[in-house]
Scaffold this active site. Structure first.
Site, PDB file in Angstrom:
ATOM      1  N   SER A 187       0.854  -1.191   0.000  1.00  0.00           N
ATOM      2  CA  SER A 187       0.000   0.000   0.000  1.00  0.00           C
ATOM      3  C   SER A 187       0.882   1.231   0.000  1.00  0.00           C
ATOM      4  CB  SER A 187      -0.897   0.016   1.240  1.00  0.00           C
ATOM      5  OG  SER A 187      -1.533   1.286   1.397  1.00  0.00           O
ATOM      6  N   TYR A 195      -2.022  -0.825  10.052  1.00  0.00           N
ATOM      7  CA  TYR A 195      -2.075  -1.208   8.639  1.00  0.00           C
ATOM      8  C   TYR A 195      -0.808  -0.761   7.919  1.00  0.00           C
ATOM      9  CZ  TYR A 195      -3.832  -1.360   3.810  1.00  0.00           C
ATOM     10  OH  TYR A 195      -4.008  -1.605   2.462  1.00  0.00           O
TER      11      TYR A 195
END
Length: 257
Positions: A141, A154
């Site tokens: 990401s 995350y």
């Protein structure tokens, strides 16, 4: 005699980027083992692949369990032939600021987003090295490289996956195995939509940025699609990218500037 088609394993294949990746690889002629955890709608992905004439194998497994990943890789090879492509897409997101993130939220995201790719890279790396080569793409990401509020666990898990993949690629290069990292930004998937109680407001915040959250917007002025990411993965896994390894490439419309 014609050469055998590439054989791919795609994790997180029940939907979103994983499903789009399986379809993109099938369109390029790969036989595809599609993996997701039990209870997901893997059948719809299988149906979509069968509709385009793909050679497909559904596999239910949990990427956080090493034995299940090892068994999935062995099953894919037994059913489809030598594994040559891995797309590690499975991921999970639980938002939370540092002071509010629970141990369970931290552990879950580390297990799926970092340990999961580790299991997949290790299992696939072993067989690809024995097979004489292959290619790997791990979906991380852009949060791995740009600080984001409310996404601490995350982001940390994706940063771990990014470093893992590049180190693995350095070690596996001598065996002819290429490893690259794909960094999606805001992408129209169920994971992104789950963050936005109001879709219109969420879209505008992503496009325009959130100054009070130290977040810029998206210069290309559009939310990405799963297919945008899948096309890059398919390229990186193909022979067209034969000299590309150890790279991290963002697919985020410029949001990680």
């Amino acid at each position: 005699m014609p050469s055998s088609p590439p054989v791919a394993l795609v994790t997180g294949a029940a939907g979103g980027i994983g499903r789009a990746t399986a379809l993109a690889l099938a369109a390029e002629g790969s036989a595809v083992a599609v993996l997701d955890r039990p209870g997901t709608d893997l059948k719809s992905t299988v149906t979509a692949l069968e509709a385009v004439g793909a050679d497909v194998l559904p596999v239910e497994a949990d990427v956080t369990v090493a034995a299940e990943v090892d068994a999935a890789v062995a099953l894919a090879q037994d059913a489809l032939g030598p594994l040559t492509q891995l797309a590690s897409v499975a991921g999970v997101l639980r938002t939370g600021m540092l002071l509010d993130t629970t141990d369970d939220d931290w552990a879950l995201q580390m297990a799926v987003n970092a340990t999961g790719p580790f299991h997949c890279l290790r299992a696939a790396g072993r067989v690809m090295a024995a097979n004489g080569g292959g290619s790997v793409a791990v979906v991380s990401s852009n949060a791995a490289v740009v600080p984001r509020q409310n996404m601490l666990a995350y982001a940390a898990s994706k940063a771990a996956a990014t470093a893992l993949t590049r180190c693995a690629g350095l070690e596996l290069a001598e065996h002819g195995v290429r490893c690259n990292v794909v960094l999606p930004g805001s992408t129209d998937t169920a994971m992104l939509r789950s963050l936005w109680p109001d879709s219109e407001l969420g879209t505008q915040a992503a496009l325009n940025g959130v100054p009070e959250g130290y977040r810029v917007g998206i210069p290309l002025r559009r939310i990405g699609t799963a297919e945008d990411v899948a096309e890059l993965i398919a390229f990186l896994l193909s022979d067209r990218a034969s000299q590309i390894t150890l790279q991290t490439i963002a697919v985020d419309g410029g949001a990680s500037l």
